[in-house]
Each structure stands twice: as C-alpha cells, then as structure tokens.
Motif scaffolding. Sequence first.
Motif, PDB file in Angstrom:
ATOM      1  N   MET A   1     -52.635 160.220 147.653  1.00 20.92           N
ATOM      2  CA  MET A   1     -53.679 159.549 146.687  1.00 20.92           C
ATOM      3  C   MET A   1     -53.056 158.035 146.347  1.00 20.92           C
ATOM      4  O   MET A   1     -51.860 158.388 145.973  1.00 20.92           O
ATOM      5  CB  MET A   1     -53.956 160.119 145.526  1.00 20.92           C
ATOM      6  CG  MET A   1     -54.796 161.374 145.774  1.00 20.92           C
ATOM      7  SD  MET A   1     -55.552 162.502 144.231  1.00 20.92           S
ATOM      8  CE  MET A   1     -56.497 163.581 144.776  1.00 20.92           C
ATOM      9  N   LEU A   2     -53.601 157.153 146.525  1.00 21.95           N
ATOM     10  CA  LEU A   2     -53.108 155.844 146.363  1.00 21.95           C
ATOM     11  C   LEU A   2     -53.721 155.121 145.132  1.00 21.95           C
ATOM     12  O   LEU A   2     -54.626 155.078 145.099  1.00 21.95           O
ATOM     13  CB  LEU A   2     -53.312 154.946 147.501  1.00 21.95           C
ATOM     14  CG  LEU A   2     -52.790 153.474 147.776  1.00 21.95           C
ATOM     15  CD1 LEU A   2     -51.198 153.672 148.117  1.00 21.95           C
ATOM     16  CD2 LEU A   2     -53.377 152.489 148.404  1.00 21.95           C
ATOM     17  N   PRO A   3     -52.915 154.545 144.244  1.00 22.86           N
ATOM     18  CA  PRO A   3     -53.331 153.645 143.142  1.00 22.86           C
ATOM     19  C   PRO A   3     -54.250 152.260 143.608  1.00 22.86           C
ATOM     20  O   PRO A   3     -53.655 151.697 144.707  1.00 22.86           O
ATOM     21  CB  PRO A   3     -52.405 153.375 142.313  1.00 22.86           C
ATOM     22  CG  PRO A   3     -51.235 154.491 142.557  1.00 22.86           C
ATOM     23  CD  PRO A   3     -51.490 154.957 144.195  1.00 22.86           C
ATOM     24  N   GLY A   4     -55.266 152.357 143.204  1.00 21.29           N
ATOM     25  CA  GLY A   4     -56.204 150.848 143.556  1.00 21.29           C
ATOM     26  C   GLY A   4     -56.015 149.912 142.362  1.00 21.29           C
ATOM     27  O   GLY A   4     -55.103 150.018 141.367  1.00 21.29           O
ATOM     28  N   ASN A   5     -56.948 148.933 142.411  1.00 23.17           N
ATOM     29  CA  ASN A   5     -57.065 148.107 141.320  1.00 23.17           C
ATOM     30  C   ASN A   5     -57.539 148.599 140.053  1.00 23.17           C
ATOM     31  O   ASN A   5     -57.321 148.267 138.969  1.00 23.17           O
ATOM     32  CB  ASN A   5     -57.675 146.815 141.638  1.00 23.17           C
ATOM     33  CG  ASN A   5     -59.330 146.993 141.980  1.00 23.17           C
ATOM     34  OD1 ASN A   5     -59.463 148.003 143.020  1.00 23.17           O
ATOM     35  ND2 ASN A   5     -60.065 146.480 141.496  1.00 23.17           N
ATOM     36  N   HIS A   6     -58.377 149.691 140.241  1.00 17.94           N
ATOM     37  CA  HIS A   6     -58.844 150.243 139.115  1.00 17.94           C
ATOM     38  C   HIS A   6     -58.100 151.383 138.260  1.00 17.94           C
ATOM     39  O   HIS A   6     -58.155 151.433 137.088  1.00 17.94           O
ATOM     40  CB  HIS A   6     -60.301 151.001 139.416  1.00 17.94           C
ATOM     41  CG  HIS A   6     -61.286 150.055 139.328  1.00 17.94           C
ATOM     42  ND1 HIS A   6     -62.459 149.997 138.405  1.00 17.94           N
ATOM     43  CD2 HIS A   6     -62.059 149.216 140.465  1.00 17.94           C
ATOM     44  CE1 HIS A   6     -63.405 149.171 138.668  1.00 17.94           C
ATOM     45  NE2 HIS A   6     -62.877 148.540 139.973  1.00 17.94           N
ATOM     46  N   ASP A   7     -57.186 151.861 139.122  1.00 22.21           N
ATOM     47  CA  ASP A   7     -56.150 152.709 138.680  1.00 22.21           C
ATOM     48  C   ASP A   7     -54.771 152.605 138.772  1.00 22.21           C
ATOM     49  O   ASP A   7     -54.192 153.474 139.477  1.00 22.21           O
ATOM     50  CB  ASP A   7     -56.570 154.498 139.123  1.00 22.21           C
ATOM     51  CG  ASP A   7     -56.698 154.275 140.467  1.00 22.21           C
ATOM     52  OD1 ASP A   7     -56.412 153.157 141.165  1.00 22.21           O
ATOM     53  OD2 ASP A   7     -57.193 155.243 140.944  1.00 22.21           O
ATOM     54  N   ALA A   8     -54.431 151.067 138.646  1.00 22.81           N
ATOM     55  CA  ALA A   8     -53.183 150.548 139.273  1.00 22.81           C
ATOM     56  C   ALA A   8     -51.933 151.444 138.653  1.00 22.81           C
ATOM     57  O   ALA A   8     -52.028 152.123 137.543  1.00 22.81           O
ATOM     58  CB  ALA A   8     -52.930 149.366 138.898  1.00 22.81           C
ATOM     59  N   ALA A   9     -50.705 151.572 139.546  1.00 29.92           N
ATOM     60  CA  ALA A   9     -49.761 152.541 138.974  1.00 29.92           C
ATOM     61  C   ALA A   9     -48.835 151.765 138.146  1.00 29.92           C
ATOM     62  O   ALA A   9     -47.686 151.192 138.129  1.00 29.92           O
ATOM     63  CB  ALA A   9     -48.918 152.889 140.134  1.00 29.92           C
TER      64      ALA A   9
END
Length: 373
Positions: free
Chosen positions: A83-91
């Motif tokens: 699972m990769l973080p995107g702009n809505h759920d950035a790391a």
Amino acid sequence: MPKFLHTADWQMGRAFTRFETEDGAALVEARFEAIETLAQLANEHQCDAVLVAGDVFDAQTVSDRTIRRVFNATKAFTGAWVMLPGNHDAALAESVWTRAQRLGAVPENVHLALQPGVIDLEDQRLSILCAPLTQRHTYGDLTEPFSGYQSPEGFLRVGLAHGSVQGLLPDEIDSTNPIAPDRAKASRLDYLALGDWHGTKQIDERTWYSGTPEPERFRNNEAGNALIVEVFEPGATPKVTSVPTGRYQWHQWRETLAVQSDLEQLLERLGTLPESAVVDLRLEGSVTLAGEETLLKALSVAEARFRSLRCERSGLQLTPTDEDIAALKADGYVGEAVESLRERQEAAQDDVARDALAILAGMLREREQEVGQ
C-alpha cells in the motif's frame, strides 16, 4: 510467471453528505465491499500480490474504526499487499498510517510503502519500486529515483506511484505530483502501477491507471475496475486485463425536452438502468401538463427502484396546451388563475409561477379523480 492485481484510489472514509442518509450509508458500505471483492479476485486469479497505488484513505482524520475495517477487509487474500500513500493520505511524520501501526491494525502480509525505495517480495520474485507522497503536493517527479534503484536478478521491476503523467491527462490535473510520461522505459520497469486518475486508463503498454474500484462521482471515465497484470518474464510485455469491481453505476444526464418524443425517449432510457444506478438528472426545455404528470409518476417509480435519483427540474418550463387546460375543467376564477400563471411563466420563465401552475394542476386533477369515484 508473476501475476498481481493493481488497484488504487479507495479513499476510505469518504462521506457522501449530498445524498439522503440511507443512500450515503450504502455508498460508504460499498467501498468496504469493494476491498473484499479485490481480495476475492486476487484469490480467483491466483495473484502473487495486490498493489494499491495511493489514496487508500480519503483523509488523515478518518476514524480508528475505518482504519480497522479497511485492513480487516483485506484478510481474505493472504498473499502480499503493498500500500502506497497518496495525496489524500500522505506519509507525514504523524499520519493515518502511523496511527494504523499504533493500533496494531496492519496485518503481517501488508507492506506499507512509507519511504521511497524498493520492497522486494522474495517468494513472488517482485521488486516494487515505491514513490510514496510524504506531503500532499509535490512539484518534482518522485519516480525519477527509480532509475537508480537496483533489483535482484530475475525479479520483475514494478513501479508504484501516485500522480499525474504529464501531457497525457486533462490539463486540470496536470499540475502537482508530476510523473514523466516515459518513466517505465527510462527506469527499466516491467510495469508502472499508477493511482490518482479515478478511471481505468492505459498510458502505454507498461503504464496504467487502474482507477477506483467503486465509482464515487459522476464522471464517465471507466471507474469501477481493477487490473490483473501478468508478466511472463523480465522485459516481456505485460498482459493487462481489466475486471469489473464496482457495485453501483453512476449516471449524470443533462437533457433538453422539446417534444413528446423527447420525454418518451428519456423515460425509456431510465427504464433500462439497473437497480444499482446512482442517477443525477437535470432537465431543461419545456413539457406539457400531461407530460409533467407522466414525468413525475415515472420519477417516483425510479426513485424507489434506483439506489439514488436526484432530478433538477427548475429549468423545465411548463407549457400547457389547450387540451391540458380543457382537461383541467378549470372555469371562472380558477381558469383565469391558470391562464395568468401560464402567461407569467412564459413571459419571464418565472420558477414561482411554474411551481404554482404545477401545484394547481395537480389539485385540479385530484379533484377530478375524487369526483369520478
């Protein structure tokens, strides 16, 4: 022969507040069911891994319950998830991902790509080159380091990123989080799994957007799918198969009515939609009183049959025919009121006059039905 499932843009925790409470709750639940469907598909197609290219969550502030439910929904597939973080759920330093870890909600077979780099899945012979977003927006290409990443001999090189392929998507999204259009070739990737564009879209033979597995907006962009990807050996052209995953179908229609056949065709089209339809309808033009009555009855039936139906009729003018007026049997003062409302609406496209005319016509019809009984 490695095989994996590519998905993205789950946006779990998204609220559908513009819908009725019951409909909004059903749309939310469908997104959890979509994850379960993805797990089932991964099993059915004997996939080695599931890759999620960003925006698993809609916001950093989703509830703990939502976090737990997301990971619970993955349990049917016991293979590897990345699972990769995107702009809505950035790391971010403190994020929905760090909260999930503190909750102990992340299963052992789920790999969180919270840092740029390579996740080697030894048993599956897959090297996943990851470009997580560590802030909501970036202005440099986070996939550029892929070219320098090493992978074991004989492993497939699969890129995982979230952003906009420059020059190949609509201008309104070709801004932040850019990705070079030749990234797969430049970085010797066997496949580049992308998220951010919510519809299924092929960029080139090795680069695809999977789109969201459950549609969530009125946009005709092939949403509601996942991609099954097979690569026979490193360097071979991937075989990509789109499989449907969405439960609800979203339709947005903008219709202009002018003659009776326009209304008949509209109602015929509505009749062909499945019960899983989410419909946003805007009507303009004109309709007779008899046509208005037919339309309202059909909309009432459709509202009960579809998941959701919203119809905006403020741009639809009532134009009673002489036959309409005669059928109302409105004489004396009532007849004068009907005629006055008709003239006022026609002269100024007055919404108040339109609504008043529709209400008065409905009352007169009800009176006739009561008399007839």
